[in-house]
Design a protein around this motif. Structure first.
Motif, PDB file in Angstrom:
ATOM      1  N   SER A 148     -10.904  65.994  75.002  1.00 39.45           N
ATOM      2  CA  SER A 148     -10.511  64.740  75.638  1.00 39.45           C
ATOM      3  C   SER A 148     -10.428  63.673  74.559  1.00 39.45           C
ATOM      4  O   SER A 148     -11.444  63.330  73.941  1.00 39.45           O
ATOM      5  CB  SER A 148     -11.548  64.321  76.700  1.00 39.45           C
ATOM      6  OG  SER A 148     -11.325  62.994  77.122  1.00 39.45           O
ATOM      7  N   GLU A 149      -9.233  63.183  74.311  1.00 37.59           N
ATOM      8  CA  GLU A 149      -9.044  62.204  73.241  1.00 37.59           C
ATOM      9  C   GLU A 149      -9.930  60.983  73.430  1.00 37.59           C
ATOM     10  O   GLU A 149     -10.449  60.417  72.455  1.00 37.59           O
ATOM     11  CB  GLU A 149      -7.572  61.774  73.182  1.00 37.59           C
ATOM     12  CG  GLU A 149      -7.281  60.800  72.047  1.00 37.59           C
ATOM     13  CD  GLU A 149      -5.827  60.372  72.001  1.00 37.59           C
ATOM     14  OE1 GLU A 149      -5.501  59.499  71.172  1.00 37.59           O
ATOM     15  OE2 GLU A 149      -5.023  60.912  72.788  1.00 37.59           O
ATOM     16  N   THR A 150     -10.127  60.576  74.677  1.00 35.48           N
ATOM     17  CA  THR A 150     -10.918  59.381  74.955  1.00 35.48           C
ATOM     18  C   THR A 150     -12.303  59.460  74.335  1.00 35.48           C
ATOM     19  O   THR A 150     -12.794  58.486  73.749  1.00 35.48           O
ATOM     20  CB  THR A 150     -11.052  59.169  76.473  1.00 35.48           C
ATOM     21  OG1 THR A 150      -9.762  59.002  77.050  1.00 35.48           O
ATOM     22  CG2 THR A 150     -11.907  57.941  76.780  1.00 35.48           C
ATOM     23  N   GLN A 153     -12.253  60.752  70.003  1.00 35.48           N
ATOM     24  CA  GLN A 153     -11.711  59.886  68.971  1.00 35.48           C
ATOM     25  C   GLN A 153     -12.820  59.062  68.314  1.00 35.48           C
ATOM     26  O   GLN A 153     -13.893  58.871  68.880  1.00 35.48           O
ATOM     27  CB  GLN A 153     -10.652  58.948  69.569  1.00 35.48           C
ATOM     28  CG  GLN A 153     -11.205  57.972  70.599  1.00 35.48           C
ATOM     29  CD  GLN A 153     -10.137  57.108  71.224  1.00 35.48           C
ATOM     30  OE1 GLN A 153      -9.038  57.002  70.699  1.00 35.48           O
ATOM     31  NE2 GLN A 153     -10.461  56.475  72.331  1.00 35.48           N
ATOM     32  N   CYS A 186     -20.659  53.463  74.251  1.00 36.17           N
ATOM     33  CA  CYS A 186     -19.265  53.666  74.664  1.00 36.17           C
ATOM     34  C   CYS A 186     -18.497  52.351  74.766  1.00 36.17           C
ATOM     35  O   CYS A 186     -17.423  52.297  75.376  1.00 36.17           O
ATOM     36  CB  CYS A 186     -19.215  54.393  76.008  1.00 36.17           C
ATOM     37  SG  CYS A 186     -19.981  56.026  75.990  1.00 36.17           S
ATOM     38  N   ILE A 189     -14.705  52.161  73.994  1.00 35.30           N
ATOM     39  CA  ILE A 189     -13.658  52.757  74.835  1.00 35.30           C
ATOM     40  C   ILE A 189     -13.637  52.151  76.237  1.00 35.30           C
ATOM     41  O   ILE A 189     -12.829  52.562  77.072  1.00 35.30           O
ATOM     42  CB  ILE A 189     -13.825  54.287  74.941  1.00 35.30           C
ATOM     43  CG1 ILE A 189     -15.167  54.648  75.596  1.00 35.30           C
ATOM     44  CG2 ILE A 189     -13.683  54.937  73.590  1.00 35.30           C
ATOM     45  CD1 ILE A 189     -15.307  56.132  75.919  1.00 35.30           C
ATOM     46  N   LYS A 192     -10.332  50.887  77.375  1.00 34.92           N
ATOM     47  CA  LYS A 192      -9.369  51.945  77.692  1.00 34.92           C
ATOM     48  C   LYS A 192      -9.650  52.526  79.069  1.00 34.92           C
ATOM     49  O   LYS A 192      -8.724  52.870  79.807  1.00 34.92           O
ATOM     50  CB  LYS A 192      -9.450  53.045  76.629  1.00 34.92           C
ATOM     51  CG  LYS A 192      -8.399  54.129  76.785  1.00 34.92           C
ATOM     52  CD  LYS A 192      -8.427  55.095  75.615  1.00 34.92           C
ATOM     53  CE  LYS A 192      -7.319  56.141  75.744  1.00 34.92           C
ATOM     54  NZ  LYS A 192      -7.303  57.070  74.582  1.00 34.92           N
ATOM     55  N   ILE A 193     -10.924  52.630  79.430  1.00 36.16           N
ATOM     56  CA  ILE A 193     -11.292  53.175  80.735  1.00 36.16           C
ATOM     57  C   ILE A 193     -10.909  52.213  81.850  1.00 36.16           C
ATOM     58  O   ILE A 193     -10.395  52.617  82.889  1.00 36.16           O
ATOM     59  CB  ILE A 193     -12.805  53.476  80.767  1.00 36.16           C
ATOM     60  CG1 ILE A 193     -13.106  54.661  79.845  1.00 36.16           C
ATOM     61  CG2 ILE A 193     -13.283  53.775  82.186  1.00 36.16           C
ATOM     62  CD1 ILE A 193     -14.575  54.922  79.657  1.00 36.16           C
TER      63      ILE A 193
END
Length: 239
Positions: A148-150, A153, A186, A189, A192-193
């Motif tokens: 999963s790139e999320t 990364q 986290c 990210i 992005k979520i």
């Protein structure tokens, strides 16, 4: 289209009575590290029961063996706990008798439980996102090693997501000992979520659907009505 987390107002207004109840049951203090576990349904095509059993076994042995850890178990379903082997049942009872583990009713909300925990550990599920949006340190045990790139990364492997359960537990021990300050962080990210987090997800969904219905009512076919709704939504989107 992205509308934002539909329950973000609940995340910001967690049930304080439930939080206090969990804290009291575990006698939480600054000397304890509390870990919340979120599993997933074991029935195919989800996680095999053996994966969930190992998940619980390792953490239960951890809190039984070390008095500075506390475990909050929030199963997806009551049956998930009930069908596990007798050794897991015995470990859970022992951890509970020591006052180091509390098994919650599945009706408890993940964002409420996350607010109690110092770190949450989850099998791949939507619980991950709810925990992250609660701004709790969150670790994922990727037992099937699905990319999963999320989460992979920016050196996410070994920081947010783990493919080996023993390595994950060791990382928590190291964090508790004062190292690994970025473990489960986290924050990089979260945008992005959910790029919104303004409490207006419901209104955005309503506006989008209203525009689509107006298009259909005015004689547009489905695809053109969706295209109109998309264009209008994109012009109003706020990040």
């Amino acid at each position: 289209f992205e509308s934002g987390w539909i329950n973000d107002y609940l995340i910001k207004n967690s049930n304080n009575k439930e939080i206090e109840s969990i804290e009291t049951a575990l006698k939480l203090s600054d000397r304890c590290l509390s870990i919340a576990l979120f599993d997933i349904m074991w029935a195919p095509p989800c996680a095999p029961i053996s994966a969930i059993e190992d998940f619980y076994r390792k953490f239960l042995e951890m809190v039984i063996g070390r008095s500075e850890y506390r475990l909050i178990v929030k199963a997806k379903k009551t049956e998930t706990i009930n069908v596990m082997g007798m050794d897991i049942q015995a470990l859970m009872k022992e951890a509970e008798s020591l006052g180091r583990c509390v098994v919650l009713d599945p009706s408890h909300h993940i964002y409420t439980v996350s607010r109690v925990a110092d770190i949450t550990v989850a099998l791949p599920s939507t619980a991950i996102f709810e925990s992250i949006l609660s701004r709790t340190r969150t670790l994922i045990f990727n037992y099937e090693r699905v990319y999963s790139e999320t989460f992979y990364q920016n050196n996410g492997l070994g920081r947010m997501i783990f493919e080996d359960l023993d390595e994950l537990i060791l990382a928590i021990v190291e964090y508790a000992g004062g190292s690994r300050p970025d473990l489960g962080d986290c924050s990089g990210i979260i945008q992005k979520i959910d790029p919104f987090r303004d409490g207006n997800a419901g209104k955005r969904v309503g506006d989008y659907m209203n525009c689509f219905i107006e298009g259909v009512s005015s004689g547009l076919d489905r695809d053109n009505a969706l295209n109109m709704a998309n264009k209008k939504y994109n012009s109003m989107a706020v990040t």
